[in-house]
Design an enzyme around this catalytic site. Structure first.
Site, PDB file in Angstrom:
ATOM      1  N   PHE A  35      21.689  -0.278 -18.074  1.00 51.37           N
ATOM      2  CA  PHE A  35      22.866  -0.632 -17.579  1.00 51.37           C
ATOM      3  C   PHE A  35      22.685  -2.334 -17.444  1.00 51.37           C
ATOM      4  O   PHE A  35      21.561  -2.956 -17.709  1.00 51.37           O
ATOM      5  CB  PHE A  35      23.086  -0.004 -16.119  1.00 51.37           C
ATOM      6  CG  PHE A  35      21.810  -0.391 -15.351  1.00 51.37           C
ATOM      7  CD1 PHE A  35      20.606   0.321 -15.260  1.00 51.37           C
ATOM      8  CD2 PHE A  35      21.955  -0.912 -14.188  1.00 51.37           C
ATOM      9  CE1 PHE A  35      19.776   0.250 -14.277  1.00 51.37           C
ATOM     10  CE2 PHE A  35      21.190  -1.358 -13.245  1.00 51.37           C
ATOM     11  CZ  PHE A  35      19.870  -0.748 -13.165  1.00 51.37           C
ATOM     12  N   ALA A 156      13.710  -3.363 -20.523  1.00 54.97           N
ATOM     13  CA  ALA A 156      14.882  -2.530 -20.679  1.00 54.97           C
ATOM     14  C   ALA A 156      15.310  -2.172 -19.316  1.00 54.97           C
ATOM     15  O   ALA A 156      14.765  -1.649 -18.525  1.00 54.97           O
ATOM     16  CB  ALA A 156      14.605  -1.326 -21.527  1.00 54.97           C
ATOM     17  N   LYS A 157      16.539  -2.450 -19.026  1.00 52.65           N
ATOM     18  CA  LYS A 157      17.230  -2.238 -17.656  1.00 52.65           C
ATOM     19  C   LYS A 157      17.578  -0.571 -17.801  1.00 52.65           C
ATOM     20  O   LYS A 157      18.853  -0.324 -18.241  1.00 52.65           O
ATOM     21  CB  LYS A 157      18.182  -2.934 -17.482  1.00 52.65           C
ATOM     22  CG  LYS A 157      18.392  -3.370 -16.041  1.00 52.65           C
ATOM     23  CD  LYS A 157      19.484  -4.206 -15.904  1.00 52.65           C
ATOM     24  CE  LYS A 157      20.148  -4.395 -14.543  1.00 52.65           C
ATOM     25  NZ  LYS A 157      19.076  -4.133 -13.163  1.00 52.65           N
ATOM     26  N   VAL A 158      16.715   0.374 -17.407  1.00 54.30           N
ATOM     27  CA  VAL A 158      16.746   1.783 -17.847  1.00 54.30           C
ATOM     28  C   VAL A 158      17.297   2.399 -16.303  1.00 54.30           C
ATOM     29  O   VAL A 158      16.314   2.322 -15.592  1.00 54.30           O
ATOM     30  CB  VAL A 158      15.641   2.383 -18.442  1.00 54.30           C
ATOM     31  CG1 VAL A 158      15.870   3.985 -18.698  1.00 54.30           C
ATOM     32  CG2 VAL A 158      15.162   1.641 -19.623  1.00 54.30           C
ATOM     33  N   TYR A 162      14.378   2.966 -12.595  1.00 54.32           N
ATOM     34  CA  TYR A 162      14.806   2.448 -11.150  1.00 54.32           C
ATOM     35  C   TYR A 162      14.622   3.438 -10.144  1.00 54.32           C
ATOM     36  O   TYR A 162      14.410   3.196  -8.929  1.00 54.32           O
ATOM     37  CB  TYR A 162      16.477   1.897 -10.954  1.00 54.32           C
ATOM     38  CG  TYR A 162      16.615   0.735 -11.386  1.00 54.32           C
ATOM     39  CD1 TYR A 162      16.488   0.448 -12.806  1.00 54.32           C
ATOM     40  CD2 TYR A 162      16.577  -0.493 -10.723  1.00 54.32           C
ATOM     41  CE1 TYR A 162      16.460  -0.885 -13.537  1.00 54.32           C
ATOM     42  CE2 TYR A 162      16.528  -1.810 -11.094  1.00 54.32           C
ATOM     43  CZ  TYR A 162      16.497  -2.061 -12.800  1.00 54.32           C
ATOM     44  OH  TYR A 162      16.608  -3.116 -13.285  1.00 54.32           O
TER      45      TYR A 162
END
Ligand code: PMP
Length: 277
Positions: A35, A156-158, A162
């Site tokens: 995202f 990586a914005k996984v 989060y």
């Protein structure tokens, strides 16, 4: 509470309240989405929303997707166009936030991703300050470590990554702090729960390098460029140790949500004079 805004989901523009996914969705169960967060600033004089570095965000979305093996069904140019359309249709005359998510959309049990379909959703919703940029933040060094490149890669914005940020932020807040600063598994400073970190020491602006388990922040890159080109400050990206946080002259967190948020205290020690200048 009904969410306010507009979403683009399965190729259609709908009200945000109608943009829902099934509970059996792979990414809902296993965190298999990538995202972005993009800010839009309402310019009252121009009566327009200005999106900040939208291209760079979509380039990073494609990189995150490549790392995870998720297919983004749109090019960077197409994503920019869809973003503008979502903002137009939202008719928001205020600061807003765009959240695109490329995700494993197939339904079923089982963590494997082979043969599981890909989906894409983008929504716009109003957003003010994420952190307190007015009074300064009181931070702690988290007892939770930042997941590493060989676990859940921070580059990586996984979505699933989060959980690591949430557990650290929650610990900080229940202990009375505003935000957590996370160390890498080898014990050097990485970043905030969802922000990059900068400190000023001996006249230089210093931030952990992209190889110390941080997200390659777009605000971070922008600030490094501005500091070098506009302010002619020495800017270093080098490993930062925990005790440097205690001896820094200035410290701040930055990011799309955080913007530039000054830190006035770390582990109950004042940063510099312990006030904002
Ligand atoms: N680190 C993490 C873990 C984040 O989630 C964010 C927010 N996207 C940042 C740093 C800041 O990155 P950016 O400036 O690109 O928003």
């Amino acid at each position: 509470m009904e969410p306010t805004g507009v979403a683009f989901i399965s190729g259609e523009y709908v009200q945000l309240a109608e943009a829902n996914v099934n509970v059996m969705t792979h990414s809902f169960n296993y965190g298999t989405g990538v995202f972005e967060g993009i800010r839009g600033y309402w310019n009252a004089a121009e009566e327009q929303v200005y999106l900040f570095r939208v291209r760079e965000h979509y380039e990073r979305l494609h990189e995150s997707a490549r790392i995870m093996g998720i297919v983004v069904p749109y090019s960077v140019d197409e994503l920019c166009r869809i973003s503008l359309e979502v903002v137009r249709r939202s008719m928001l005359r205020q600061d807003l936030y765009l959240r695109p998510i490329a995700y494993k959309s197939g339904l079923g049990i089982g963590v494997g991703m082979t043969g599981v379909s890909d989906g894409f959703v983008l929504f716009a919703t109003p957003m003010g300050n994420y952190l307190d940029t007015e009074h300064g933040l009181r931070c702690c060094v988290s007892s939770w470590r930042r997941a590493g490149d060989n676990a859940v890669p921070p580059r990586a914005k996984v979505t699933g990554g989060y959980a690591n940020a949430a557990i650290a932020k929650h610990e900080a807040q229940v202990n009375g702090y505003d935000e957590a600063i996370m160390l890498t598994d080898s014990g050097v400073v990485a970043e905030g729960s969802a922000e990059n970190l900068f400190m000023v020491r001996r006249g230089a602006l210093i931030t952990p390098p992209i190889t110390d388990n941080v997200l390659e922040g777009i605000t971070r890159a922008t600030l490094m460029e501005l500091a070098r080109i506009e302010l002619h400050l020495p800017v270093l990206d080098r490993t930062v140790q925990r005790t440097e946080l205690y001896t820094a002259d200035e410290l701040f967190l930055c990011g799309t949500g955080a913007q530039v948020s000054p830190v006035i205290e770390v582990d109950r020690r004042p940063v510099g004079a312990g006030t904002m200048r």
